[in-house]
Each structure stands twice: as C-alpha cells, then as structure tokens.
Design a protein around this motif. Structure first.
Motif, mmCIF file in Angstrom:
data_model
loop_
_atom_site.group_PDB
_atom_site.id
_atom_site.type_symbol
_atom_site.label_atom_id
_atom_site.label_comp_id
_atom_site.label_asym_id
_atom_site.label_seq_id
_atom_site.Cartn_x
_atom_site.Cartn_y
_atom_site.Cartn_z
ATOM 1 N N SER A 115 0.873 -1.238 -0.111
ATOM 2 C CA SER A 115 0.100 0.049 -0.081
ATOM 3 C C SER A 115 1.006 1.203 0.003
ATOM 4 C CB SER A 115 -0.794 -0.152 1.255
ATOM 5 O OG SER A 115 -1.507 1.297 1.607
ATOM 6 N N SER A 116 0.372 2.253 -0.620
ATOM 7 C CA SER A 116 1.034 3.607 -0.576
ATOM 8 C C SER A 116 1.092 4.193 0.906
ATOM 9 C CB SER A 116 0.461 4.637 -1.324
ATOM 10 O OG SER A 116 -0.977 4.745 -1.285
ATOM 11 N N TYR A 117 0.287 3.571 1.778
ATOM 12 C CA TYR A 117 0.335 4.152 3.222
ATOM 13 C C TYR A 117 1.116 3.109 4.179
ATOM 14 C CZ TYR A 117 -3.972 6.654 1.571
ATOM 15 O OH TYR A 117 -4.791 7.540 1.232
ATOM 16 N N SER A 118 2.130 2.346 3.261
ATOM 17 C CA SER A 118 2.971 1.581 4.124
ATOM 18 C C SER A 118 4.009 2.299 5.034
ATOM 19 C CB SER A 118 3.775 0.704 3.299
ATOM 20 O OG SER A 118 2.752 -0.164 2.663
ATOM 21 N N ALA A 119 4.095 1.920 6.315
ATOM 22 C CA ALA A 119 5.147 2.536 7.176
ATOM 23 C C ALA A 119 6.454 2.226 6.656
ATOM 24 C CB ALA A 119 4.961 1.947 8.612
ATOM 25 N N ALA A 120 7.300 3.060 6.877
ATOM 26 C CA ALA A 120 8.662 2.973 6.528
ATOM 27 C C ALA A 120 9.477 1.596 6.947
ATOM 28 C CB ALA A 120 9.760 4.315 7.202
ATOM 29 N N ASP A 121 8.994 1.082 8.236
ATOM 30 C CA ASP A 121 9.481 0.113 8.665
ATOM 31 C C ASP A 121 8.939 -1.432 8.087
ATOM 32 O OD1 ASP A 121 6.913 0.075 9.802
ATOM 33 O OD2 ASP A 121 7.767 -0.038 11.833
ATOM 34 N N ASN A 122 8.243 -1.126 6.902
ATOM 35 C CA ASN A 122 7.595 -2.227 6.315
ATOM 36 C C ASN A 122 6.688 -3.014 7.001
ATOM 37 O OD1 ASN A 122 9.009 -1.346 3.770
ATOM 38 N ND2 ASN A 122 10.820 -2.495 4.358
ATOM 39 N N GLU A 123 6.059 -2.541 7.805
ATOM 40 C CA GLU A 123 5.098 -3.374 8.542
ATOM 41 C C GLU A 123 3.831 -3.155 7.884
ATOM 42 O OE1 GLU A 123 4.964 -2.885 12.994
ATOM 43 O OE2 GLU A 123 7.063 -3.178 13.003
ATOM 44 N N CYS A 124 3.373 -3.991 7.033
ATOM 45 C CA CYS A 124 2.242 -3.627 6.278
ATOM 46 C C CYS A 124 1.810 -4.887 5.694
ATOM 47 C CB CYS A 124 2.492 -2.560 5.185
ATOM 48 S SG CYS A 124 3.948 -3.028 3.975
ATOM 49 N N VAL A 125 0.681 -4.910 4.779
ATOM 50 C CA VAL A 125 0.295 -5.918 4.107
ATOM 51 C C VAL A 125 0.620 -5.687 2.533
ATOM 52 C CG1 VAL A 125 -1.532 -6.703 5.705
ATOM 53 C CG2 VAL A 125 -2.102 -5.157 3.801
ATOM 54 N N GLU A 126 0.427 -7.049 1.775
ATOM 55 C CA GLU A 126 0.789 -6.791 0.256
ATOM 56 C C GLU A 126 -0.266 -7.289 -0.250
ATOM 57 O OE1 GLU A 126 5.658 -7.006 -0.001
ATOM 58 O OE2 GLU A 126 4.542 -8.867 -0.030
ATOM 59 N N VAL A 127 -0.698 -6.856 -1.589
ATOM 60 C CA VAL A 127 -1.903 -7.405 -2.039
ATOM 61 C C VAL A 127 -1.467 -7.821 -3.561
ATOM 62 C CG1 VAL A 127 -3.846 -6.197 -0.785
ATOM 63 C CG2 VAL A 127 -2.952 -5.109 -2.861
ATOM 64 N N SER A 128 -2.080 -8.732 -4.180
ATOM 65 C CA SER A 128 -2.116 -9.106 -5.614
ATOM 66 C C SER A 128 -3.483 -9.460 -6.231
ATOM 67 C CB SER A 128 -1.130 -10.374 -5.707
ATOM 68 O OG SER A 128 -0.701 -10.749 -7.213
ATOM 69 N N HIS A 129 -3.460 -9.267 -7.148
ATOM 70 C CA HIS A 129 -4.751 -9.720 -8.164
ATOM 71 C C HIS A 129 -4.621 -10.779 -9.166
ATOM 72 C CE1 HIS A 129 -6.620 -5.680 -6.784
ATOM 73 N NE2 HIS A 129 -5.169 -5.357 -7.070
ATOM 74 N N VAL A 130 -5.705 -11.777 -8.889
ATOM 75 C CA VAL A 130 -5.692 -12.845 -10.197
ATOM 76 C C VAL A 130 -6.870 -12.999 -10.395
ATOM 77 C CG1 VAL A 130 -5.301 -15.419 -10.219
ATOM 78 C CG2 VAL A 130 -3.670 -14.115 -9.042
ATOM 79 N N ALA A 131 -7.344 -12.718 -11.513
ATOM 80 C CA ALA A 131 -8.647 -13.072 -12.194
ATOM 81 C C ALA A 131 -9.672 -12.082 -11.184
ATOM 82 C CB ALA A 131 -9.050 -14.316 -12.127
ATOM 83 N N ALA A 132 -10.730 -12.581 -10.504
ATOM 84 C CA ALA A 132 -11.685 -12.054 -9.945
ATOM 85 C C ALA A 132 -11.289 -12.091 -8.492
ATOM 86 C CB ALA A 132 -13.215 -12.578 -10.066
ATOM 87 N N TRP A 133 -10.020 -12.460 -7.904
ATOM 88 C CA TRP A 133 -9.409 -12.498 -6.598
ATOM 89 C C TRP A 133 -8.377 -11.369 -6.398
ATOM 90 C CZ3 TRP A 133 -12.625 -15.706 -4.150
ATOM 91 C CH2 TRP A 133 -13.421 -16.432 -4.690
ATOM 92 N N VAL A 134 -8.490 -11.440 -5.079
ATOM 93 C CA VAL A 134 -7.265 -10.449 -4.414
ATOM 94 C C VAL A 134 -6.745 -11.254 -3.303
ATOM 95 C CG1 VAL A 134 -6.651 -8.533 -2.926
ATOM 96 C CG2 VAL A 134 -8.406 -8.392 -4.801
ATOM 97 N N GLY A 135 -5.615 -11.274 -3.413
ATOM 98 C CA GLY A 135 -4.592 -12.243 -2.227
ATOM 99 C C GLY A 135 -4.006 -11.154 -1.392
#
Length: 69
Positions: A18-38
C-alpha cells in the motif's frame, strides 16, 4: 486460460504494498488474480495468505476510506 488453482497462481504474481505503508515495512501486500485478491503479511510472505473476491475487497476498501467500518 490458466487452470491452476487460485492459491497456486498467486505464487507467481506480482505483489505490491500500500502507498500508506510505514517506513519499517510493517504492512500487508496485495495481488490480483482474475476476480480474486490475495493479501499477505509483508514480513512473512512465505506463510499462508488470505484470498477474497475482488468485489469483497472493493467493499472493504471503500468502507475503510469512508470510515463506515
């Protein structure tokens, strides 16, 4: 069309933070596959990930942005 199970298809996809991720990288990541989000933990990306429909993810993000949830 790729007939691999959705979970397997996420292994080779690009993940982004996310563009809102903290500098220490404590965040979540996302990915898109077809009609799904990981969704995965950026510090434990080899662990299990959460998979939701793109529609459900859109509703979730909209609710967070408008403060309704």
């Amino acid at each position: 069309m790729n007939d691999a199970p959705i979970a397997d298809r996420f292994r080779t996809k690009d993940w982004f933070k996310s563009s809102y991720s903290a500098a220490d990288n404590e965040c979540v990541e996302v990915s898109h596959v077809a009609a799904w989000v990981g969704i995965r933990d950026s510090k434990a990306f080899t662990r299990d990930r959460l998979t939701v429909s793109a529609d459900a993810f859109t509703i979730f993000i909209s609710s967070v942005k408008d403060g309704s949830r």
